[in-house]
Design a protein around this motif. Structure first.
Motif, PDB file in Angstrom:
ATOM      1  N   TRP A 103     -40.860   7.669  33.293  1.00 58.88           N
ATOM      2  CA  TRP A 103     -41.931   6.679  33.420  1.00 58.88           C
ATOM      3  C   TRP A 103     -42.062   6.167  34.853  1.00 58.88           C
ATOM      4  CZ3 TRP A 103     -39.027   4.110  28.864  1.00 58.88           C
ATOM      5  CH2 TRP A 103     -39.333   4.793  27.667  1.00 58.88           C
ATOM      6  N   PHE A 104     -40.963   6.233  35.610  1.00 57.16           N
ATOM      7  CA  PHE A 104     -40.974   5.760  37.011  1.00 57.16           C
ATOM      8  C   PHE A 104     -40.419   6.859  37.921  1.00 57.16           C
ATOM      9  CE2 PHE A 104     -40.098   2.129  34.176  1.00 57.16           C
ATOM     10  CZ  PHE A 104     -41.219   1.349  34.432  1.00 57.16           C
ATOM     11  N   PRO A 105     -41.192   7.936  38.109  1.00 52.90           N
ATOM     12  CA  PRO A 105     -40.687   9.105  38.850  1.00 52.90           C
ATOM     13  C   PRO A 105     -40.367   8.811  40.323  1.00 52.90           C
ATOM     14  CG  PRO A 105     -43.046   9.302  38.437  1.00 52.90           C
ATOM     15  CD  PRO A 105     -42.585   8.142  37.643  1.00 52.90           C
ATOM     16  N   ALA A 106     -40.923   7.742  40.871  1.00 51.90           N
ATOM     17  CA  ALA A 106     -40.673   7.438  42.281  1.00 51.90           C
ATOM     18  C   ALA A 106     -39.276   6.874  42.522  1.00 51.90           C
ATOM     19  CB  ALA A 106     -41.718   6.444  42.789  1.00 51.90           C
ATOM     20  N   LEU A 107     -38.624   6.399  41.481  1.00 51.73           N
ATOM     21  CA  LEU A 107     -37.296   5.791  41.618  1.00 51.73           C
ATOM     22  C   LEU A 107     -36.212   6.845  41.409  1.00 51.73           C
ATOM     23  CD1 LEU A 107     -37.874   2.468  39.637  1.00 51.73           C
ATOM     24  CD2 LEU A 107     -38.058   2.852  42.094  1.00 51.73           C
ATOM     25  N   SER A 108     -35.156   6.773  42.209  1.00 50.52           N
ATOM     26  CA  SER A 108     -34.063   7.745  42.121  1.00 50.52           C
ATOM     27  C   SER A 108     -33.118   7.380  40.982  1.00 50.52           C
ATOM     28  CB  SER A 108     -33.281   7.792  43.434  1.00 50.52           C
ATOM     29  OG  SER A 108     -32.619   6.558  43.668  1.00 50.52           O
ATOM     30  N   LEU A 109     -32.375   8.381  40.488  1.00 48.37           N
ATOM     31  CA  LEU A 109     -31.422   8.139  39.408  1.00 48.37           C
ATOM     32  C   LEU A 109     -30.307   7.169  39.822  1.00 48.37           C
ATOM     33  CD1 LEU A 109     -31.020  11.685  37.776  1.00 48.37           C
ATOM     34  CD2 LEU A 109     -32.274   9.718  36.914  1.00 48.37           C
ATOM     35  N   PRO A 110     -29.724   7.313  41.025  1.00 47.41           N
ATOM     36  CA  PRO A 110     -28.681   6.349  41.423  1.00 47.41           C
ATOM     37  C   PRO A 110     -29.187   4.908  41.462  1.00 47.41           C
ATOM     38  CG  PRO A 110     -28.608   8.267  42.840  1.00 47.41           C
ATOM     39  CD  PRO A 110     -29.851   8.388  42.026  1.00 47.41           C
ATOM     40  N   LEU A 111     -30.416   4.719  41.944  1.00 48.99           N
ATOM     41  CA  LEU A 111     -30.978   3.371  42.008  1.00 48.99           C
ATOM     42  C   LEU A 111     -31.185   2.802  40.608  1.00 48.99           C
ATOM     43  CD1 LEU A 111     -32.205   0.999  43.546  1.00 48.99           C
ATOM     44  CD2 LEU A 111     -34.405   2.218  43.525  1.00 48.99           C
ATOM     45  N   LEU A 112     -31.761   3.600  39.716  1.00 53.16           N
ATOM     46  CA  LEU A 112     -31.989   3.137  38.350  1.00 53.16           C
ATOM     47  C   LEU A 112     -30.672   2.813  37.648  1.00 53.16           C
ATOM     48  CD1 LEU A 112     -34.828   5.580  37.214  1.00 53.16           C
ATOM     49  CD2 LEU A 112     -35.020   3.104  37.451  1.00 53.16           C
ATOM     50  N   GLY A 113     -29.671   3.692  37.815  1.00 54.53           N
ATOM     51  CA  GLY A 113     -28.371   3.463  37.194  1.00 54.53           C
ATOM     52  C   GLY A 113     -27.710   2.198  37.711  1.00 54.53           C
ATOM     53  N   THR A 114     -27.819   1.970  39.027  1.00 53.00           N
ATOM     54  CA  THR A 114     -27.240   0.766  39.624  1.00 53.00           C
ATOM     55  C   THR A 114     -27.918  -0.492  39.093  1.00 53.00           C
ATOM     56  OG1 THR A 114     -26.678   1.974  41.649  1.00 53.00           O
ATOM     57  CG2 THR A 114     -26.794  -0.428  41.806  1.00 53.00           C
ATOM     58  N   VAL A 115     -29.245  -0.476  39.008  1.00 54.15           N
ATOM     59  CA  VAL A 115     -29.990  -1.628  38.502  1.00 54.15           C
ATOM     60  C   VAL A 115     -29.614  -1.919  37.051  1.00 54.15           C
ATOM     61  CG1 VAL A 115     -32.290  -2.462  37.883  1.00 54.15           C
ATOM     62  CG2 VAL A 115     -31.934  -1.340  40.089  1.00 54.15           C
ATOM     63  N   ILE A 116     -29.466  -0.876  36.241  1.00 49.61           N
ATOM     64  CA  ILE A 116     -29.122  -1.060  34.829  1.00 49.61           C
ATOM     65  C   ILE A 116     -27.752  -1.725  34.690  1.00 49.61           C
ATOM     66  CG2 ILE A 116     -28.472   0.177  32.720  1.00 49.61           C
ATOM     67  CD1 ILE A 116     -30.685   2.208  33.425  1.00 49.61           C
ATOM     68  N   SER A 172     -20.703   4.331  32.071  1.00 51.23           N
ATOM     69  CA  SER A 172     -21.366   4.804  33.297  1.00 51.23           C
ATOM     70  C   SER A 172     -22.238   6.013  32.984  1.00 51.23           C
ATOM     71  CB  SER A 172     -20.326   5.157  34.369  1.00 51.23           C
ATOM     72  OG  SER A 172     -19.616   6.334  34.028  1.00 51.23           O
ATOM     73  N   SER A 173     -21.781   6.862  32.058  1.00 54.09           N
ATOM     74  CA  SER A 173     -22.602   8.010  31.661  1.00 54.09           C
ATOM     75  C   SER A 173     -23.807   7.560  30.840  1.00 54.09           C
ATOM     76  CB  SER A 173     -21.773   9.015  30.865  1.00 54.09           C
ATOM     77  OG  SER A 173     -21.437   8.499  29.597  1.00 54.09           O
ATOM     78  N   GLU A 174     -23.642   6.470  30.065  1.00 53.29           N
ATOM     79  CA  GLU A 174     -24.774   5.913  29.321  1.00 53.29           C
ATOM     80  C   GLU A 174     -25.843   5.392  30.289  1.00 53.29           C
ATOM     81  OE1 GLU A 174     -25.103   5.275  25.537  1.00 53.29           O
ATOM     82  OE2 GLU A 174     -24.034   7.118  25.965  1.00 53.29           O
ATOM     83  N   ALA A 175     -25.384   4.778  31.390  1.00 52.33           N
ATOM     84  CA  ALA A 175     -26.330   4.300  32.402  1.00 52.33           C
ATOM     85  C   ALA A 175     -27.101   5.467  33.008  1.00 52.33           C
ATOM     86  CB  ALA A 175     -25.586   3.528  33.494  1.00 52.33           C
ATOM     87  N   THR A 176     -26.417   6.590  33.214  1.00 48.64           N
ATOM     88  CA  THR A 176     -27.085   7.782  33.740  1.00 48.64           C
ATOM     89  C   THR A 176     -28.122   8.301  32.747  1.00 48.64           C
ATOM     90  OG1 THR A 176     -25.095   8.389  34.981  1.00 48.64           O
ATOM     91  CG2 THR A 176     -26.728  10.116  34.611  1.00 48.64           C
TER      92      THR A 176
END
Length: 490
Positions: free
Chosen positions: A114-127, A101-105
Motif C-alpha cells: 500500500w505504501f511502495p515508496a517506504l522501505s522495509l527497514p523503515l516500516l519495520g522500525t516504525v512498527i 522481529s520477523s513478525e514486524a518484517t
C-alpha cells in the motif's frame, strides 16, 4: 476490597490472550496443517485444544497459589531451582524477541503493497517503535486497544464462517457479490468432501500437523504473565482461562470446518492464506484486500501482547537478580523491561538485514521451540510443586486426572518437539532453541562458578541479602499452599 476491584477484568484478560494467540500462524500457517492431514486436521485441533486446556489449568492452579509477575519462570525456579528459572526466562525472552522481529518484517511486507515508496527497514522500525510506545501506556489502556484489535480478528473468523454458510446455502454470490468461481460455478457444501480422503496421511498426517496446530494456539501463556495486573487472580484467572479455551477451540473448529465445505485440500496452497483461496474460488476475490488488513491487524495485535509479556518477564528476571542491576524497575509499568525488549527487537530487525537469510531464519525459528519448551516447563513445574504439597485445597480444585493427565500432556508436547525436524523449515528451530538452552544454562553455571570463587566467597552475606530483598515471589514458595487454604476458608 478496593484492591480487588482494580486491575484487568476477565474479558480484558481473555481478549489480551486471544490477541496473542490468533495471529498469522492461523490465517496463513493453517494451510500447512491442512495439506498434511486433510479433513482429519479437525482431530488435530481438538487434540491441541485439550493440550491447551491442561496447560492452562496447570498454569491457573499455580497462579492462584502464587500470582507472581514472572509466572511460569517463577514456578520453574520454585520447582527446579534458580538455574531453571534463569534458563527458561532468557530462552523464552530471546526466542520471542527474534520471532516478533520477523513478525514486524511480515507486517512491513504487507504494508509496503500500500505504501511502495517506504522501505522495509523503515516500516519495520516504525512498527516496533509504535508497539513499544503503546506498551508504555500501561496494562489498562493497552488492554482496551488489544480488545479492539482482537475483536477485528475474531469478527473476521466469524464473518468467514457466516459467508461459508451463505455459500453452502446457495445465496453467497447474491449477498456478497462476485461472478462465480474460477472457471465457472463452483459447488459448496458436503459435495466438496466427496471423494476427498478423510485421512490422506494416515495417523502420521495428524501427527505431522500437530506442530503447526500448536503454533496456532501459541501465546496463551500471557495470561499467567498478566496475573500480577489483576485485582483478584484467584477468581479472574481461572474464569479467563476457561473463556479463552472455549472461544479458541470453538472458533478454530468452526473456521476449519467451513474451509473444507468450500475448497478441496488439493487446492490449498501453503503460500496463500487458505481463507483467501477458498473465497477467491467462489468469486469473492475482493476478500484478498480485506484479509491483508486483517493480517496486519493480527500481527500488530500479536506484537502488542507479546511485548506486554516480554516486559514483565524481564522485570521478573531483574527482580531475581538474573539481569544487571540497572534493569530493576519498581514501578507498576515495567518501563525498563519494555524499552529493553523493544530495543532488542530493533536489534533483531537489524540482524535480519546484516546476516545471511539462512542464518537469520535459523535464529528466528527458535521462537516456536521456546514456546513449546515453556509449555513443557509449565506442566513439569506444576507436577513437581503439586507433588510437593499433597492434600492441599488447590489439589482438590485443580487439574482433573492428575497425575495421568500431566504425564500425557508432557509426553505429547515432547513428541511434538521431536517432530520439528520432520516439518520443512522447523528443524532449524529445534537446533537454534537447543543452542539457546545450552548457552543460557552455561552462562548461569559460569556466573555461579565465579560467585563461588575465593575472591567472591569472602563476602557471602551481601549478595544473599540483596537477593532475598528482591525475590518476594521466591520467598512465597513454601507459603503458597497455606495462602491458598487461607483464601478458601475466607
Amino acid at each position: 476490597m478496593k484492591h480487588e476491584e482494580k486491575g484487568l477484568s476477565i474479558w480484558q484478560l481473555t481478549m489480551l490472550a486471544l490477541g496473542t494467540v490468533v495471529g498469522g500462524s492461523f490465517f496463513l500457517g493453517s494451510s500447512v496443517a491442512i495439506r498434511a492431514a486433510g479433513p482429519s486436521v479437525l482431530l488435530a485441533y481438538i487434540i491441541g485444544g485439550c493440550l491447551v486446556y491442561f496447560i492452562l489449568t496447570a498454569l491457573s492452579e499455580m497462579t492462584v497459589a502464587n500470582p507472581a509477575s514472572g509466572s511460569f519462570r517463577t514456578y520453574a525456579e520454585q520447582a527446579f531451582g534458580r538455574g531453571a528459572g534463569f534458563t527458561v526466562g532468557w530462552v523464552y525472552w530471546t526466542g520471542l524477541v527474534l520471532a516478533m522481529s520477523s513478525e514486524a518484517t511480515a507486517a512491513s511486507i504487507l504494508l509496503r503493497s500500500w505504501f511502495p515508496a517506504l522501505s522495509l527497514p523503515l516500516l519495520g522500525t516504525v512498527i516496533i517503535i509504535l508497539v513499544t510506545l503503546l506498551n508504555l501506556l500501561g496494562a489498562e489502556r493497552l488492554s482496551k486497544l488489544e480488545s479492539g484489535l482482537a475483536a477485528v480478528k475474531l469478527l473476521a473468523i466469524a464473518a468467514f464462517v457466516v459467508i461459508a454458510v451463505c455459500l453452502v446455502a446457495g445465496i453467497g454470490t447474491a449477498v456478497f457479490g462476485g461472478a462465480g468461481g474460477q472457471g465457472g460455478e463452483v459447488a459448496a457444501g458436503y459435495s466438496v468432501l466427496t471423494g476427498e480422503p478423510w485421512m490422506p496421511g494416515g495417523v502420521g498426517g495428524i501427527a505431522g500437523s500437530m506442530l503447526m496446530v500448536m503454533f496456532t494456539y501459541a501465546g496463551f501463556e500471557v495470561l499467567g504473565l498478566a496475573a500480577s495486573e489483576t485485582g483478584n487472580p484467584a477468581v479472574t484467572i481461572p474464569k479467563a482461562i476457561r473463556l479463552t479455551t472455549i472461544l479458541l477451540v470453538g472458533l478454530y473448529l468452526a473456521a476449519i470446518t467451513a474451509l473444507f465445505l468450500l475448497i478441496p485440500r488439493s487446492l490449498v496452497s501453503e503460500e496463500v492464506s487458505p481463507f483467501v483461496s477458498a473465497l477467491t474460488l467462489h468469486g469473492l476475490g475482493w476478500t484478498g484486500t480485506v484479509m491483508n488488513i486483517v493480517l496486519v491487524t493480527a500481527i500488530l495485535s500479536t506484537m502488542l501482547a507479546s511485548l506486554f509479556g516480554l516486559g514483565r518477564m524481564l522485570r521478573s528476571l531483574a527482580d531475581e537478580g538474573h539481569t544487571p542491576v540497572w534493569m530493576r524497575d519498581r514501578s507498576d509499568i515495567p518501563y525498563r523491561g519494555i524499552l529493553v525488549s523493544g530495543g532488542a527487537m530493533l536489534g533483531a530487525l537489524g540482524l535480519g538485514l546484516m546476516l545471511p537469510q539462512g542464518i537469520y531464519l535459523f535464529l528466528v525459528s527458535s521462537g516456536g521451540f521456546s514456546l513449546l519448551l515453556v509449555y513443557v516447563v509449565i506442566m513439569a513445574s506444576h507436577y513437581r510443586l503439586r507433588m510437593r504439597h499433597t492434600g492441599s485445597s488447590a489439589q482438590r480444585r485443580g487439574m482433573k486426572g492428575f497425575p495421568y493427565t500431566s504425564w500425557l500432556t508432557i509426553g505429547s508436547l515432547i513428541a511434538i518437539i521431536a517432530s520439528m525436524p520432520l516439518i520443512p523449515g522447523q528443524g532449524g528451530g529445534l537446533a537454534a532453541g537447543s543452542m539457546f538452552v545450552l548457552l543460557f544454562a552455561g552462562l548461569y553455571a559460569l556466573g555461579r562458578f565465579r560467585r563461588r570463587s575465593p575472591k567472591q566467597s569472602r563476602q557471602p552475606v551481601r549478595p544473599l541479602a540483596s537477593v532475598s530483598t528482591l525475590s518476594p515471589g521466591y520467598a512465597k514458595a513454601e507459603m503458597s499452599e497455606e495462602w491458598t487454604d487461607d483464601k478458601t476458608r475466607k
